[in-house]
Design a protein around this motif. Structure first.
Motif, PDB file in Angstrom:
ATOM      1  N   LEU A 237      40.942  34.342  51.445  1.00 41.34           N
ATOM      2  CA  LEU A 237      39.509  34.762  51.988  1.00 41.34           C
ATOM      3  C   LEU A 237      38.562  33.113  51.711  1.00 41.34           C
ATOM      4  O   LEU A 237      37.635  33.100  52.075  1.00 41.34           O
ATOM      5  N   LEU A 238      38.782  33.170  50.822  1.00 39.66           N
ATOM      6  CA  LEU A 238      37.901  32.031  49.845  1.00 39.66           C
ATOM      7  C   LEU A 238      38.396  30.717  50.798  1.00 39.66           C
ATOM      8  O   LEU A 238      37.518  29.875  51.049  1.00 39.66           O
TER       9      LEU A 238
ATOM     10  N   GLY B  96      41.457  21.378  46.108  1.00 41.86           N
ATOM     11  CA  GLY B  96      42.291  21.916  46.316  1.00 41.86           C
ATOM     12  C   GLY B  96      43.041  21.578  47.173  1.00 41.86           C
ATOM     13  O   GLY B  96      44.280  22.592  47.555  1.00 41.86           O
ATOM     14  N   GLN B  97      43.224  20.885  48.216  1.00 41.39           N
ATOM     15  CA  GLN B  97      44.339  19.954  48.351  1.00 41.39           C
ATOM     16  C   GLN B  97      45.088  19.780  47.204  1.00 41.39           C
ATOM     17  O   GLN B  97      47.070  19.775  47.991  1.00 41.39           O
TER      18      GLN B  97
ATOM     19  N   LYS C 276      47.914  31.933  41.443  1.00 43.37           N
ATOM     20  CA  LYS C 276      46.490  31.393  40.182  1.00 43.37           C
ATOM     21  C   LYS C 276      45.711  30.433  40.547  1.00 43.37           C
ATOM     22  O   LYS C 276      45.327  29.436  40.628  1.00 43.37           O
ATOM     23  N   ILE C 277      47.464  28.921  40.999  1.00 40.52           N
ATOM     24  CA  ILE C 277      46.979  27.840  41.199  1.00 40.52           C
ATOM     25  C   ILE C 277      46.146  27.355  42.244  1.00 40.52           C
ATOM     26  O   ILE C 277      45.296  26.626  42.375  1.00 40.52           O
ATOM     27  N   ARG C 278      46.627  28.492  43.890  1.00 42.52           N
ATOM     28  CA  ARG C 278      45.607  27.936  44.488  1.00 42.52           C
ATOM     29  C   ARG C 278      44.601  28.699  44.463  1.00 42.52           C
ATOM     30  O   ARG C 278      43.275  28.246  44.586  1.00 42.52           O
ATOM     31  N   GLY C 279      43.818  29.840  43.207  1.00 39.48           N
ATOM     32  CA  GLY C 279      42.682  29.831  43.189  1.00 39.48           C
ATOM     33  C   GLY C 279      41.358  29.425  41.947  1.00 39.48           C
ATOM     34  O   GLY C 279      40.645  29.529  42.384  1.00 39.48           O
ATOM     35  N   ALA C 280      43.147  28.503  41.521  1.00 34.34           N
ATOM     36  CA  ALA C 280      41.741  27.404  40.575  1.00 34.34           C
ATOM     37  C   ALA C 280      41.085  26.862  41.303  1.00 34.34           C
ATOM     38  O   ALA C 280      40.086  26.363  40.688  1.00 34.34           O
TER      39      ALA C 280
ATOM     40  N   GLN D   6      46.524  23.036  46.586  1.00 31.39           N
ATOM     41  CA  GLN D   6      47.566  23.749  47.559  1.00 31.39           C
ATOM     42  C   GLN D   6      49.105  22.567  47.578  1.00 31.39           C
ATOM     43  O   GLN D   6      50.534  22.824  48.044  1.00 31.39           O
ATOM     44  N   HIS D   7      48.358  21.222  47.132  1.00 29.85           N
ATOM     45  CA  HIS D   7      50.007  20.701  47.086  1.00 29.85           C
ATOM     46  C   HIS D   7      51.103  20.556  46.479  1.00 29.85           C
ATOM     47  O   HIS D   7      51.582  20.260  46.961  1.00 29.85           O
ATOM     48  N   VAL D   8      50.436  21.111  45.140  1.00 33.13           N
ATOM     49  CA  VAL D   8      51.263  21.457  43.899  1.00 33.13           C
ATOM     50  C   VAL D   8      52.355  22.044  44.267  1.00 33.13           C
ATOM     51  O   VAL D   8      53.651  22.413  43.986  1.00 33.13           O
ATOM     52  N   VAL D   9      51.484  23.201  45.011  1.00 36.28           N
ATOM     53  CA  VAL D   9      52.378  24.949  45.434  1.00 36.28           C
ATOM     54  C   VAL D   9      53.255  24.160  45.820  1.00 36.28           C
ATOM     55  O   VAL D   9      54.560  24.530  46.052  1.00 36.28           O
ATOM     56  N   LEU D  10      52.709  23.478  47.167  1.00 36.98           N
ATOM     57  CA  LEU D  10      54.609  22.886  47.993  1.00 36.98           C
ATOM     58  C   LEU D  10      55.069  22.587  47.765  1.00 36.98           C
ATOM     59  O   LEU D  10      55.952  22.607  47.550  1.00 36.98           O
ATOM     60  N   ARG D  11      55.129  21.184  46.709  1.00 31.69           N
ATOM     61  CA  ARG D  11      56.183  21.078  46.379  1.00 31.69           C
ATOM     62  C   ARG D  11      56.555  21.874  45.186  1.00 31.69           C
ATOM     63  O   ARG D  11      57.906  21.894  45.323  1.00 31.69           O
ATOM     64  N   GLY D  12      56.233  22.961  44.300  1.00 32.46           N
ATOM     65  CA  GLY D  12      57.269  23.711  44.524  1.00 32.46           C
ATOM     66  C   GLY D  12      58.002  24.901  45.354  1.00 32.46           C
ATOM     67  O   GLY D  12      59.093  24.826  44.654  1.00 32.46           O
TER      68      GLY D  12
END
Lengths: 185, 185
Positions: B11-12, B149-150, A99-103, B153-159
């Motif tokens: 895909l987006l 977007g970056q 969801k976060i990346r989708g945001a 993506q970064h905050v997800v990677l930090r997770g």
DNA sequence: CGCTTCATGTAAAAAGTTACATGATTCA
DNA sequence: TGAATCATGTAACTTTTTACATGAAGCG
């Protein structure tokens, strides 16, 4: 597959009925393996058919009778065999991360409220774990010295606590990041 | 269900074929949502049938043709609708935790080697995440300033990084606990 | 010539989720 | 009287996993 094995472990810790197992899968063992009663009843039937467990009818006063399951010698060796298999790599499923990346393709700020609600759930979970730890392991009523089983249960619980703490810190990071993407950030 | 949504997000971020998606599910998006190519092809077919994505035949030199999928307006709104749904509570499946509790009924010390191997896998995963972070976000080639977007993506990677660090620390605790249960501990 | 990568699938089995169903007792 | 808890299940559906399958190109 490990639901069978989670059930074996739970029944070795204490024999019980399908219903009782379903309760345990809402807390304790359920902190690291979820299962609904429908799943549990189906698997119990199969395990009984395989001779891993056997059932004893227990009459109860003021309650319907129950079937109390215990692990057989065959079940114990099935568990032992599984314990000696290599640990399978976990398959990750983290919906919030998707969801976060989708945001990025929607409104990031709209996610904040949801993440905050989600954060609260995890804060409650952490509080529950810590209460359980005090009750069973670090409080005045805890057994001293703990036996092997208790020490192993405790280290698993410490894992849950570490996970929740890490998750809370990360969710703060997420909320912060989402805020900074907002119109005034 | 979120495999569809994970595919929409991927895909987006960049259109691609089923094969390419399967690659991405081995890294990047796969760090928080796993899927095999069999699953992906089936879901792509359904998503195409639902009009969420459409395919374009791409001829390639020295390689078989591929179908490159892109997200349609309908797919985008399906993703948006899903993003606005409440986040479902995660269903935990932690096989190692079951094994640790099961070890009380077997030989705890025998688990140590397996846990150590498992720990190495996680150490490698952490190294991979950190390398990715340097490459895409904190290194000299990283875009400055990063776009939304970056940053997401970064905050997800930090997770992911936080998760692996927590896991490594916990596995040390596990190994220590198992050692102390041994004959000389 | 055999291995790896690219590329796409089918089929069957196992596991998990959701909905439906029943019936007793206890407590307010 | 109605809601909650105890207790046990079936049925239908969806999802995931595992195994099988094909074929071309590039590399050593």
């Amino acid at each position: 597959m490990a639901l069978e094995h989670a059930i074996l472990v739970s029944l070795l810790e204490k024999p019980g009925s399908g219903y009782e197992l379903a309760r345990r899968f809402e807390r304790s063992i359920g902190y690291f393996w979820t299962a609904t009663h429908q799943q549990i009843y189906r698997v119990l039937k199969r395990m009984e058919g395989d001779g891993w467990i056997d059932a004893r009818e227990v009459e109860q006063q003021a309650r319907p009778d129950k079937k109390e399951y215990s692990v057989t010698a065959l079940g114990r060796s099935a568990l032992s065999a599984w314990l000696h298999e290599p640990i399978a790599p976990e398959s990750v499923r983290h919906e919030l991360a998707v969801k976060i990346r989708g945001a990025a393709f929607d409104d990031p700020v709209a996610l904040i409220r949801e993440v905050e609600r989600y954060r609260e759930e995890h804060a409650e979970r952490l509080a529950r774990y810590l209460a359980g730890e005090r009750r069973d392991f670090t409080g005045p009523d805890a057994p001293a010295p703990p036996d092997a089983g208790q020490q192993l249960q405790h280290v698993v619980l410490r894992g849950g606590i570490a996970y929740e703490r890490m998750t809370l810190a990360w969710l703060d990071d997420v909320i912060d990041t989402l805020h900074r993407l907002g119109p005034q950030g």
